[in-house]
Design a protein around this motif. Structure first.
Motif, short mmCIF file in Angstrom:
data_model
loop_
_atom_site.label_atom_id
_atom_site.label_comp_id
_atom_site.label_asym_id
_atom_site.label_seq_id
_atom_site.Cartn_x
_atom_site.Cartn_y
_atom_site.Cartn_z
N GLU A 218 31.43 -10.04 0.22
CA GLU A 218 32.00 -9.78 1.53
C GLU A 218 31.64 -8.41 2.09
O GLU A 218 32.10 -8.03 3.17
CB GLU A 218 33.53 -9.91 1.46
CG GLU A 218 34.01 -11.29 1.04
CD GLU A 218 35.52 -11.38 0.94
OE1 GLU A 218 36.20 -10.57 1.60
OE2 GLU A 218 36.01 -12.23 0.18
N LEU A 219 30.82 -7.67 1.36
CA LEU A 219 30.50 -6.31 1.80
C LEU A 219 29.71 -6.29 3.10
O LEU A 219 29.91 -5.40 3.94
CB LEU A 219 29.72 -5.57 0.71
CG LEU A 219 30.53 -5.00 -0.45
CD1 LEU A 219 29.60 -4.29 -1.44
CD2 LEU A 219 31.60 -4.05 0.04
N GLY A 220 28.79 -7.24 3.28
CA GLY A 220 28.00 -7.25 4.51
C GLY A 220 28.86 -7.40 5.74
O GLY A 220 28.71 -6.67 6.72
N ARG A 221 29.80 -8.34 5.68
CA ARG A 221 30.68 -8.55 6.82
C ARG A 221 31.61 -7.35 7.02
O ARG A 221 31.90 -6.95 8.16
CB ARG A 221 31.50 -9.82 6.64
CG ARG A 221 32.45 -10.11 7.79
CD ARG A 221 32.95 -11.53 7.76
NE ARG A 221 31.89 -12.48 8.07
CZ ARG A 221 32.10 -13.79 8.19
NH1 ARG A 221 33.29 -14.30 8.00
NH2 ARG A 221 31.09 -14.59 8.48
N ARG B 206 24.49 -14.07 5.41
CA ARG B 206 23.72 -15.31 5.31
C ARG B 206 22.33 -15.11 4.72
O ARG B 206 21.89 -15.89 3.88
CB ARG B 206 23.61 -15.95 6.70
CG ARG B 206 22.86 -17.27 6.72
CD ARG B 206 22.91 -17.90 8.09
NE ARG B 206 24.29 -18.18 8.51
CZ ARG B 206 24.62 -18.66 9.71
NH1 ARG B 206 23.68 -18.90 10.61
NH2 ARG B 206 25.87 -18.89 10.01
N TYR B 207 21.63 -14.06 5.16
CA TYR B 207 20.24 -13.87 4.75
C TYR B 207 20.00 -12.63 3.90
O TYR B 207 18.90 -12.42 3.40
CB TYR B 207 19.33 -13.79 5.99
CG TYR B 207 19.39 -15.02 6.86
CD1 TYR B 207 18.84 -16.21 6.43
CD2 TYR B 207 20.00 -14.98 8.11
CE1 TYR B 207 18.89 -17.35 7.23
CE2 TYR B 207 20.06 -16.10 8.92
CZ TYR B 207 19.50 -17.29 8.47
OH TYR B 207 19.56 -18.40 9.26
N GLY B 208 21.00 -11.79 3.77
CA GLY B 208 20.84 -10.57 3.01
C GLY B 208 20.53 -9.38 3.89
O GLY B 208 19.98 -9.51 4.98
N PRO B 209 20.88 -8.17 3.43
CA PRO B 209 20.72 -6.98 4.26
C PRO B 209 19.27 -6.57 4.52
O PRO B 209 18.98 -5.99 5.55
CB PRO B 209 21.46 -5.90 3.46
CG PRO B 209 21.49 -6.40 2.06
CD PRO B 209 21.56 -7.88 2.15
N ARG B 210 18.36 -6.88 3.57
CA ARG B 210 16.97 -6.46 3.81
C ARG B 210 16.38 -7.14 5.03
O ARG B 210 15.64 -6.53 5.82
CB ARG B 210 16.11 -6.76 2.57
CG ARG B 210 14.70 -6.18 2.68
CD ARG B 210 13.86 -6.47 1.46
NE ARG B 210 13.61 -7.90 1.31
CZ ARG B 210 12.86 -8.41 0.34
NH1 ARG B 210 12.32 -7.62 -0.57
NH2 ARG B 210 12.68 -9.71 0.26
N PHE B 211 16.69 -8.41 5.21
CA PHE B 211 16.22 -9.15 6.38
C PHE B 211 16.71 -8.49 7.67
O PHE B 211 15.95 -8.30 8.62
CB PHE B 211 16.70 -10.60 6.30
CG PHE B 211 16.47 -11.41 7.54
CD1 PHE B 211 15.23 -11.98 7.79
CD2 PHE B 211 17.49 -11.60 8.47
CE1 PHE B 211 15.01 -12.73 8.94
CE2 PHE B 211 17.28 -12.34 9.63
CZ PHE B 211 16.03 -12.90 9.86
N THR C 189 25.16 -1.92 2.87
CA THR C 189 25.26 -2.95 1.85
C THR C 189 23.99 -3.06 1.02
O THR C 189 24.05 -3.38 -0.17
CB THR C 189 25.58 -4.32 2.48
OG1 THR C 189 24.62 -4.61 3.50
CG2 THR C 189 26.96 -4.30 3.12
N LEU C 190 22.84 -2.77 1.61
CA LEU C 190 21.60 -2.79 0.85
C LEU C 190 21.60 -1.71 -0.23
O LEU C 190 21.09 -1.91 -1.33
CB LEU C 190 20.41 -2.61 1.79
CG LEU C 190 19.01 -2.81 1.18
CD1 LEU C 190 18.89 -4.16 0.49
CD2 LEU C 190 17.94 -2.68 2.27
#
Length: 466
Positions: free
Chosen positions: A144-147, A313-318, A381-382
């Motif tokens: 949940e860190l990205g959100r 959904r896709y990850g922080p690098r994207f 988050t990355l």
């Protein structure tokens, strides 16, 4: 690296942490970008080009001090445990620096004092954010860190937007008309001729920060003290030394720090000089720059929030890759736009006016806000993907170092390039010197993108395996 443990702070603890971004964003919005910086260049410094140069040196010195000390203090904080005492200490410095900007009167004779407090504000506010960011992984599970990061950045942009509307609508008035953006007389008897509304952005930022940072101190849980104060410094330095020795062999972590060093500095420089550029090249007033800022903060809130969804959904690098690419293109659009040109194509003859450059610049500002918000949120988050929880404050210290190592190089590069092209040897106008002076920003974005493919993004890998 450690996976999320499933631990979760209370709802008010999470909201308290998120409100730090709300509390701090006016510093970036009002001081660094849209109100005080262009005021400084237009009215405090001798001319706009010299103002851009001096602003670069002041913010660069603040960044240099952070670069030299943040990894050491981050390692010491990890060895000790709690982060809130560090946030208090650096918040005091930042608040004092912001408050003292009130004394930056038009045509100020003591420029050294003004530059000192600009640097102090940068140093204190940015350092407080280092330790606040380090609290993030202890609040929610990793999934949940990205959100969380995106929502916090979005909330921050909303705070920046509201504070900007308050300052432009009620305080900052045009010296010519004496009216604010809402057509009102400035509140509190602020004198438009002395630019008191623009200068008041400093004390207003300080008060806003003190009020809204309190929930974080009251409700957000801090980590427990891990050791006695005795030997804390030596333990922290020893841990940092071990990390630095290991770092080149940790390819993903090292590549992330290097990549973010360049793309975050490019973004910071774009924010720092965007308002100054609009004032000097397009001839915009503070009110016009403020509208630009309102638009950028509005799209920044949306971009950070939606970037958080894409991160999950896709990850922080994207998210970082897409955002940095958009920002590089926006920067090219900005420097190709003057009061008579768009994409280096003439749209109005000399002495004539056209609304097209203004519209293009507003559109660029909207894209910069959206992409910048998602880039910063995803970067947090990355970074968490690269380390375990026991090293997170140190990691954010190195993250600050990697950013600040070029945060002073970026402004210095812009300052030096502007001064270089403004010299009599080239014969460029002040407007052209400003345009050429910000070109190093594009190169920084490109370097960051080249290094990004070597960075591992855990969420992206997990989603592909699922």
């Amino acid at each position: 690296m450690a996976e999320g443990t499933g631990e979760r702070a209370s709802r008010r603890g999470i909201w308290g942490w998120m409100l730090f971004d709300w509390a701090q964003q006016p510093f970036h919005t009002l001081i660094i970008t849209f109100v005080f910086a262009p005021y400084f260049a237009a009215a405090v410094a001798p001319d706009a080009a010299r103002g851009q140069e001096l602003w670069g040196y002041a913010t660069g010195i603040g960044g240099l001090l952070i670069a030299l000390s943040s990894p050491v203090l981050g390692a010491i904080a990890d060895a000790a445990g709690p982060r809130k005492p560090w946030i208090v200490a650096f918040s005091i410095l930042g608040v004092v620096g912001c408050w003292m900007l009130w004394f930056a009167v038009p045509g100020a004779e003591n420029m050294a004092m003004v530059l000192f407090f600009i640097a102090l504000a940068v140093f204190g506010m940015e350092f407080a954010a280092v330790f606040n960011n380090a609290m993030m992984p202890t609040l929610v599970p990793r999934s949940e860190l990205g959100r969380l990061s995106g929502s916090a950045w979005g909330l921050g942009y909303a705070g920046g937007l509201i504070s900007l509307v308050i300052v432009l609508g009620l305080m900052s008035a045009s010296p010519e008309t004496g009216r604010t953006l809402l057509g009102l007389d400035p509140i509190l008897g602020l004198d438009p001729a002395m630019r008191e509304g623009d200068r008041a952005a400093g004390p207003f930022t300080a008060i806003w920060y003190v009020v809204f940072v309190l929930p974080m101190f009251l409700f957000t849980p801090d980590v427990a003290r891990r050791a006695s104060a005795k030997g804390m410094v030596s333990r922290g330095l020893r841990r940092l030394g071990d990390t630095l020795k290991r770092l080149p062999s940790e390819r993903s972590y090292f590549s992330f720090l290097m990549s973010s060093m360049f793309y975050r500095d490019a973004l910071n420089a774009l924010y720092a000089f965007g308002g100054i550029y609009a004032a000097g090249v397009l001839g915009w007033s503070i009110i016009q720059i403020g509208i630009f800022g309102i638009l950028a903060n509005l799209t920044g809130a949306v971009g950070a929030w939606y970037g958080g969804i894409l991160d999950q959904r896709y990850g922080p690098r994207f998210v970082v890759a897409i955002s940095a690419t958009l920002l590089a293109l926006c920067c090219l659009l900005v420097i190709s736009t003057t009061d008579t040109e768009v994409l280096f194509v003439t749209v109005a003859a000399a002495g004539e006016t056209s609304g097209i450059p203004d519209i293009v610049f507003y559109c660029a500002g909207a894209l910069i806000g959206a992409a910048g918000g998602s880039l910063q949120a995803a970067s947090r988050t990355l970074l968490v993907d690269q380390v375990d929880k026991e090293r997170v404050t140190e990691a954010f210290g190195l993250y600050a170092l990697s950013g600040k190592a070029t945060t002073f190089i970026g402004p210095f590069a812009v300052a030096l390039a502007t001064g270089f092209f403004a010299s009599e040897a080239f014969g460029f106008s002040a407007q052209d010197a400003q345009r050429l002076g910000v070109t190093p920003i594009i190169l920084l974005f490109v370097i960051g993108l080249v290094l990004l493919p070597m960075v591992r993004s855990r969420d992206y890998q997990v989603s592909n395996k699922a």
